[in-house]
Design an enzyme around this catalytic site. Structure first.
Site, mmCIF file in Angstrom:
data_model
loop_
_atom_site.group_PDB
_atom_site.id
_atom_site.type_symbol
_atom_site.label_atom_id
_atom_site.label_comp_id
_atom_site.label_asym_id
_atom_site.label_seq_id
_atom_site.Cartn_x
_atom_site.Cartn_y
_atom_site.Cartn_z
ATOM 1 N N LYS A 48 5.764 -81.699 -44.732
ATOM 2 C CA LYS A 48 6.572 -80.605 -44.502
ATOM 3 C C LYS A 48 6.263 -79.316 -45.639
ATOM 4 C CE LYS A 48 10.752 -78.306 -43.907
ATOM 5 N NZ LYS A 48 10.584 -76.880 -43.172
ATOM 6 N N GLY A 97 9.166 -70.839 -42.962
ATOM 7 C CA GLY A 97 8.087 -69.369 -43.691
ATOM 8 C C GLY A 97 7.387 -69.718 -45.509
ATOM 9 N N ASP A 98 6.842 -68.790 -45.525
ATOM 10 C CA ASP A 98 6.088 -68.238 -46.827
ATOM 11 C C ASP A 98 5.574 -67.148 -47.443
ATOM 12 O OD1 ASP A 98 4.760 -70.107 -49.356
ATOM 13 O OD2 ASP A 98 3.218 -69.023 -48.692
ATOM 14 N N LYS A 158 0.974 -77.615 -46.162
ATOM 15 C CA LYS A 158 0.969 -76.220 -45.518
ATOM 16 C C LYS A 158 0.336 -75.725 -44.890
ATOM 17 C CE LYS A 158 2.640 -73.285 -48.526
ATOM 18 N NZ LYS A 158 4.253 -73.044 -48.981
ATOM 19 N N GLN A 161 2.915 -79.402 -52.845
ATOM 20 C CA GLN A 161 3.446 -79.542 -51.931
ATOM 21 C C GLN A 161 4.254 -81.093 -51.835
ATOM 22 O OE1 GLN A 161 4.961 -76.526 -49.649
ATOM 23 N NE2 GLN A 161 7.201 -77.426 -50.047
ATOM 24 N N SER A 205 15.012 -76.562 -46.521
ATOM 25 C CA SER A 205 14.679 -77.113 -45.407
ATOM 26 C C SER A 205 15.024 -78.078 -44.833
ATOM 27 C CB SER A 205 13.213 -76.380 -45.547
ATOM 28 O OG SER A 205 13.215 -75.601 -45.337
ATOM 29 N N ASN A 235 10.966 -62.181 -50.735
ATOM 30 C CA ASN A 235 12.653 -62.883 -50.120
ATOM 31 C C ASN A 235 12.624 -64.096 -51.529
ATOM 32 O OD1 ASN A 235 12.501 -66.489 -49.841
ATOM 33 N ND2 ASN A 235 14.384 -65.298 -48.312
ATOM 34 N N LYS A 288 6.556 -81.831 -55.209
ATOM 35 C CA LYS A 288 7.331 -80.735 -55.012
ATOM 36 C C LYS A 288 8.427 -81.143 -54.606
ATOM 37 C CE LYS A 288 7.002 -76.708 -54.111
ATOM 38 N NZ LYS A 288 6.822 -75.166 -53.792
ATOM 39 N N THR A 321 15.549 -70.248 -51.867
ATOM 40 C CA THR A 321 14.638 -70.783 -53.169
ATOM 41 C C THR A 321 14.781 -69.897 -54.864
ATOM 42 O OG1 THR A 321 12.656 -70.518 -51.767
ATOM 43 C CG2 THR A 321 11.976 -70.358 -53.224
#
Ligand code: NDP
Length: 444
Positions: free
Chosen positions: A90, A165-166, A126, A111, A376, A240, A114, A209
């Site tokens: 993810k 998204g990013d 990623k 990630q 997410s 964002n 995290k 976020t």
């Protein structure tokens, strides 16, 4: 040579041309020393550090698409599936001209920890492309996203790998990618998160976020006998994360006075006008010069400079390595008492060290910005049960998750005599869960 130093040397040799990846590995491995040193023989025999620093696989592919002039363009796409010990891969998809394999690997590596910290069952990955969505028409964006998915679909799935998204990938891009996946595979499944609300998206994902960053920061301050209310906040970025960090900061009684984009930054001593910022960035997709033009109280400056403004709390929310040692020195000199990372790795290693040595509370991104991926994962849960939860339900779960993350890493830091070192705490807490799962699953 200690096991950590041995692996660090190997990783440097193998990945010499990937500075961001090396920076992330160095930070994590150095802060894991107390844990590794206490079990060195076992970890060395199991090659735990070699395994966790080597992605499961790295996929790179050509993304051809046709621009509005009929010209064929070619970008390079990436998906790095780093570690799925605790759940499906993810992590977001970054669309930005600076994207390269090293950047995607650093983001994928971060990630892992995290996602582990969220306490939800998600592994680390990623992806992205060196495509620049800026200035492209909707048709060009769609052409790129469809071509990107024509290759990516082979490697992802609701139980395999769930991108999100990013930077450069928002609801519009996720929508085009989701549509193409559905067309190719013929299945409607939660293969992406950050989807629109009419087709499986989660309420509060857009805000998650930024809101999560503030929930975390408030808990960190509370545990240090302080509060956000009444504080002046410097924010970088105007995307964002930055926008919803500013929104929640206001809701908590603080005053955000800055924001920035890749061309310049705003100082608005009366407080950032959130409605105006949203209109410029979310609706018009325009530059911050328009903000200054519409707001007499605001100063616009070209280039970088957000960290020169006097503030109590700094929230870097733009991109990696945007807060350097000289910025850290200015923040300390101006009396800043907390830095919480909304972006991924925005603070350089020497700047982090300087802030911590000077008594600034420092919240690393892998903990402080985990609200996005946590929500997410909540979107994945809703897709699996084919239900949608209310905004309040998702938001209150997000708040509990962020509070829980803070205490998780605070406890981990204390267990290793590093009270107040939230970088060490986050890395240890994230690592322990993943490594236990990896060892339970054997050598694979
Ligand atoms: P957006 O694309 O929405 O916004 C990014 C903002 O940062 C924009 O204002 C952009 O300016 C600025 N920016 C981007 N690259 C640069 C650069 N090289 N130099 C200066 N400014 C830059 O992205 P997000 O807000 O989603 O992401 C911001 C950060 O937060 C990233 O590090 C991302 O990985 C991280 N993050 C995001 C999550 C999410 O849920 N969105 C979750 C967790 C982390 P401009 O528009 O001019 O390029």
């Amino acid at each position: 040579m200690s096991y950590v130093d041995e692996v660090l040397a190997q990783v440097k040799e193998k990945n010499a041309s990937e500075p961001e990846f090396l920076q992330a590995v160095e930070e994590v491995l150095n802060s894991l020393r107390p844990v590794i040193d206490a079990n060195e023989e076992l970890y060395r025999r199991e090659a735990v550090l070699e395994r966790i620093t080597e992605p499961d696989r790295m996929i790179m592919f050509r993304v051809p698409w046709v621009d509005d002039n009929g010209q064929v363009q070619v970008n390079r796409g990436y998906r790095v599936q780093f570690n799925n010990a605790i759940g499906p891969y993810k992590g977001g998809l970054r669309l930005h001209p600076s994207v390269n394999l090293g950047i995607i690997k650093f983001l994928g590596f971060e990630q892992i920890f995290k996602n582990s910290l969220t306490s939800l069952p998600i592994g680390g990955g990623k992806g992205g492309a060196d495509f620049d969505p800026k200035g492209k028409s909707d048709r060009e964006i769609m052409a790129f996203c469809q071509s990107f998915m024509n290759e990516l679909y082979k490697y992802i799935g609701a139980d395999v790998d769930v991108p999100a998204g990013d930077i450069g990938t928002g609801a519009r891009e996720i929508g085009y990618m989701f549509g193409q996946y559905k067309k190719i595979r013929g299945v409607f499944e939660g293969v992406l998160t950050g989807k629109g609300l009419t087709y499986g998206g989660s309420l509060a994902r857009t805000q998650a976020t930024g809101y999560g960053l503030l929930y975390f920061t408030r808990e960190m301050l509370k545990s240090n006998n302080d509060d956000i209310a009444g504080k002046t906040v410097a924010v970088s970025g105007a995307g964002n994360v930055a926008i919803y960090a500013i929104e929640k900061a206001y809701q908590m009684g603080a005053k955000p006075v800055t924001c920035s984009d890749s061309t310049g930054w705003i100082y608005d001593p009366e407080g950032i006008d959130l409605a105006l910022l949203k209109e410029i960035k979310e609706v018009k997709r325009a530059r911050l010069t328009e903000y200054a033009a519409a707001r007499p109280s605001a100063e616009y400056h070209e280039g970088k400079g957000v960290w020169s403004v006097k503030c109590d709390i700094a929230l870097p929310c733009a991109t990696q390595n945007e807060l350097h040692l000289e910025d850290a020195k200015m923040l300390v000199a101006n009396g800043c008492m907390a830095v919480a990372e909304g972006a991924n790795m925005p603070t350089t290693l020497d700047a982090t060290k300087y802030l911590q040595e000077n008594g600034v509370l420092f919240a690393p991104g892998k903990a402080a910005n985990a609200g996005g991926v946590a929500t997410s994962a909540l979107e994945m849960s809703q897709n699996s049960e084919r239900l949608s939860w209310s905004f309040e339900e998702v938001d209150s779960k997000l708040e509990s998750i962020m509070i829980n993350i803070f205490h998780n890493l605070d406890d981990a830091a204390k267990r290793y005599d590093k009270a107040g070192d939230y970088v060490v705490g986050a890395n240890i807490a994230g690592f322990e869960k993943v490594v236990t799962a990896m060892m339970a699953q054997g050598v694979c």
